[in-house]
Write an enzyme that holds these catalytic residues in place. Sequence first.
Site, mmCIF file in Angstrom:
data_model
loop_
_atom_site.group_PDB
_atom_site.id
_atom_site.type_symbol
_atom_site.label_atom_id
_atom_site.label_comp_id
_atom_site.label_asym_id
_atom_site.label_seq_id
_atom_site.Cartn_x
_atom_site.Cartn_y
_atom_site.Cartn_z
ATOM 1 C CG ASP A 49 -39.854 12.114 16.244
ATOM 2 O OD1 ASP A 49 -38.603 11.828 16.442
ATOM 3 O OD2 ASP A 49 -40.669 12.103 17.246
ATOM 4 C CE1 TYR A 54 -43.475 10.628 22.573
ATOM 5 C CE2 TYR A 54 -43.304 9.985 20.193
ATOM 6 C CZ TYR A 54 -43.011 10.816 21.332
ATOM 7 O OH TYR A 54 -42.383 11.702 21.176
ATOM 8 C CD1 TRP A 205 -40.031 18.305 20.636
ATOM 9 C CD2 TRP A 205 -42.352 18.792 21.378
ATOM 10 N NE1 TRP A 205 -40.150 18.728 22.013
ATOM 11 C CE2 TRP A 205 -41.302 18.823 22.311
ATOM 12 C CE3 TRP A 205 -43.602 19.016 21.527
ATOM 13 C CZ2 TRP A 205 -42.135 19.262 23.759
ATOM 14 C CZ3 TRP A 205 -44.209 19.152 22.992
ATOM 15 C CH2 TRP A 205 -43.308 19.332 23.783
ATOM 16 N N PRO A 207 -44.937 22.126 16.297
ATOM 17 C CG PRO A 207 -44.679 21.512 13.988
ATOM 18 C CD PRO A 207 -44.489 21.047 15.223
#
Length: 336
Positions: A49, A54, A205, A207
């Site tokens: 991902d 980014y 996202w 976690p």
Amino acid sequence: MKFRYLGNSGMKISETIYGNWLTHGSQVENDAAKACVRAALDAGISSFDTADVYANTAAETVLGEALAGERRESLEIFTKVYWPTGPKGHNDVGLSRKHIMESINGSLTRLKTDYVDLYQAHRWDAETPLEETMQAFADVVRAGKAHYIGVSEWTAGQIRAGHALAKDLGIQLVSSQPQYSMLWRVIESEVVPTCEELGVSQIVWSPVAQGVLTGKYLPGQPAPEGSRATDEKGGANMISRFMNDDVLTRVQNLKPIADDLGITMAQLAVAWVLANPNVAGAIIGASRPEQVVDNAKAVDVTLDADVLAAIDAALGDVVQSDADLTAKNAPATRPV
């Protein structure tokens, strides 16, 4: 590695997904980033991902280079569109047809691939008609540039509206990518039930709550040097909501639970999100290959009801469950 179907599609993804937010092209040097990707592949991770925003597109480039030479059909590559990129001009943002069409082409070039498996709306765009956005996504799918469509940090109502339009257009909206962890459970009361009804999976996202759930941040003590909490490129800002002594003290209560299971606190955190049947995969990031290996082992951990109850008791009232926070944290207008 284990695999789960993504929504009601026929495509399976790895239960742990390698993500390069805040690392590739920014926090981690390219050689280290490529070593992390290699560690992910060696651990059996097939799903990756990223997003165009980014490191202002650099993360996609690094990932594309790291995956070069791999059998494309054996991978599931996800990317996203919404946030400002490039020179960040007036049309370099949002979910307009213009920006989506230009962004998918840029992403494919940087990722060195003809298509992505999942193309996601990185946020809701309050300034573009949803019909325009979904028609553009449908055209991207029909052009063979993406197999499936997903969204990130959309409310239950927004997901329902987008899913209905996607169905009318003959494409599949199969995923939602929200923040989700033991500490941040805002999707549980509305987003998850809606997605279960519609056949949409979560690919979550953070976690490990940006590293807080590893237990390395101790109450009353400065953050370790080089950690995300000290990263002024963006990591420190994102992790700040968890960096208070009440939260950090409660997190330390999780250590005996992990110890009893013979696992790390990070593995406990990843296993916890995977215990939710609506979660297809957990996105893990890393600055070192050994972190990838450690987190990927969470797929072998099963948490029974007693352990889940012990986690809830350990964290108590520091857990955030307010469903309204998804909408409150969304941009009301485009960032530029």
